[in-house]
Design an enzyme around this catalytic site. Structure first.
Site, PDB file in Angstrom:
ATOM      1  CD  GLU A 194      -2.787   1.353   2.423  1.00 22.71           C
ATOM      2  OE1 GLU A 194      -2.689   0.516   3.332  1.00 22.71           O
ATOM      3  OE2 GLU A 194      -3.611   2.268   2.435  1.00 22.71           O
TER       4      GLU A 194
ATOM      5  CE  LYS B  97      -6.017  -0.151   1.600  1.00 19.86           C
ATOM      6  NZ  LYS B  97      -6.731  -0.813   2.690  1.00 19.86           N
TER       7      LYS B  97
END
Ligand code: 13P
Length: 341
Positions: A178, A220
């Site tokens: 992420e 992400k």
């Protein structure tokens, strides 16, 4: 079991048409902030009660394939006495775990930050796995200002994300990588796109250097949006086109799915933006969600810390999950916001 097969089996469950991931992994300070907005004290029991209520939502597995938990939740039980990871499995939802230890200032790079938590990660993962976690999440953030993020910040953060991902895969845990370019600031959509392109490029370069198997990870990222304080906000169509353009330039086709964070966008905007992306021509990866706030906000507001609101809380979460499930297929319509259930 052979690690590669184990990783693939987790990917197969996480990446399903019409489904996405629920992020319920707020750290202690973050959940305290969310609770204080509804005047609820962040005690261990309140956190358990709330999260177990969310995860007991009937049929949540229709639209949610995985849930990211905070360390504390892994060892907690539902009201019926079932361990939370077990409850998730019963719902057909894979339990995952946030493994980073938060961020701190990056030395010699004013205004930039770096995420910590690599020390002892291997041993921690072994413990989480025994508790039922099959995937992990680690978040690095990038601030946009005139001078940030610096080249050093882009490179140092990429290195950390790639090290984390490699350690996870060696333990048979699917890493969610992420890199979050933050929404704060008055920058334009174009500036967000330029920074994100540099950030994602560096992340995949580092993943390659660390021999991370791209088929066995999820990305992400943030969407391409103007800063919160920018004078002009963008339409879902503009966000979708810019986001896809940047992702096509930086993310190899071997990555099975891109699961966006909501990062401060409202629930309706996050859903509409995801939907607009899934209405564009087919892409090499699945385009899905891994929302925290955008899935939980209506549920938190319905709950108000009162178990008398349990059913309202669960139907608010189910409704949001259902709408994002529709956006996942490009079949969302804002009119659906007003249809009950
Ligand atoms: P938001 O969707 O609220 O940004 O949370 C997702 C997440 O997991 C951030 O690390």
């Amino acid at each position: 079991m052979i690690t590669q097969q184990e990783l693939q089996a987790t990917i197969d469950v996480l990446v399903q048409k019409g489904k996405g991931i629920l992020a319920a992994d707020e750290s202690s300070p973050t959940i305290a902030k969310r609770f204080s907005a509804i005047n609820v004290e962040s005690t261990e029991e309140n956190r358990r009660a709330y999260r177990s209520l969310l995860l007991s939502t009937p049929n949540l597995g229709d639209f949610i394939s995985g849930v990211i938990l905070f360390e504390e939740t892994l060892g907690q039980r539902s009201d019926e006495g079932i361990l939370i990871p077990e409850l998730c499995e019963q719902q057909g939802i894979v339990p995952g775990i946030k493994v980073d230890k938060g961020k701190l200032a990056l030395a010699n790079s004013e205004g930039d930050e770096i995420t910590r938590g690599l020390d002892g990660l291997e041993q921690r993962l072994q413990g989480y796995k025994q508790q039922g976690a099959r995937f992990a999440k680690w978040r690095n953030v990038y601030h946009i200002t005139e001078h940030n993020p610096s080249r050093l910040a882009i490179q140092a953060n990429a290195e950390v994300l790639a090290s984390y991902a490699a350690i996870c895969q060696a333990q048979g845990i699917v890493p969610i990588v992420e890199p979050e370019v933050l929404i704060d600031g008055d920058h334009s959509l174009q500036r967000c796109a330029e920074v994100s392109e540099a950030v994602f490029h560096a992340v995949f370069h580092a993943l390659h250097r660390h021999h991370v198997v791209l088929e066995h990870m999820l990305l992400k990222p943030n969407m391409m949006i103007p800063g919160k304080q920018h004078s002009q906000q963008a339409s879902a169509q503009q966000v979708a086109e810019q986001t896809i353009k940047v992702l096509r330039r930086t993310v190899p086709a071997a990555v099975p799915s891109i699961n966006f964070l909501s990062g401060g966008m409202t629930p309706e905007v996050s859903t509409a933006n995801l939907n607009a992306m899934n209405q564009l021509s087919a892409q090499p990866w699945e385009l899905s969600f891994s929302y925290g706030r955008a899935l939980q906000e209506p549920a938190l507001n319905a709950w108000q810390g009162d178990m008398a609101n349990a059913q309202l809380t669960q139907s608010a979460l189910y409704q949001r999950a259902r709408l994002n499930g529709a956006a996942r297929r490009g079949e969302y319509d804002p009119a659906m916001e007003f249809i009950g259930g």
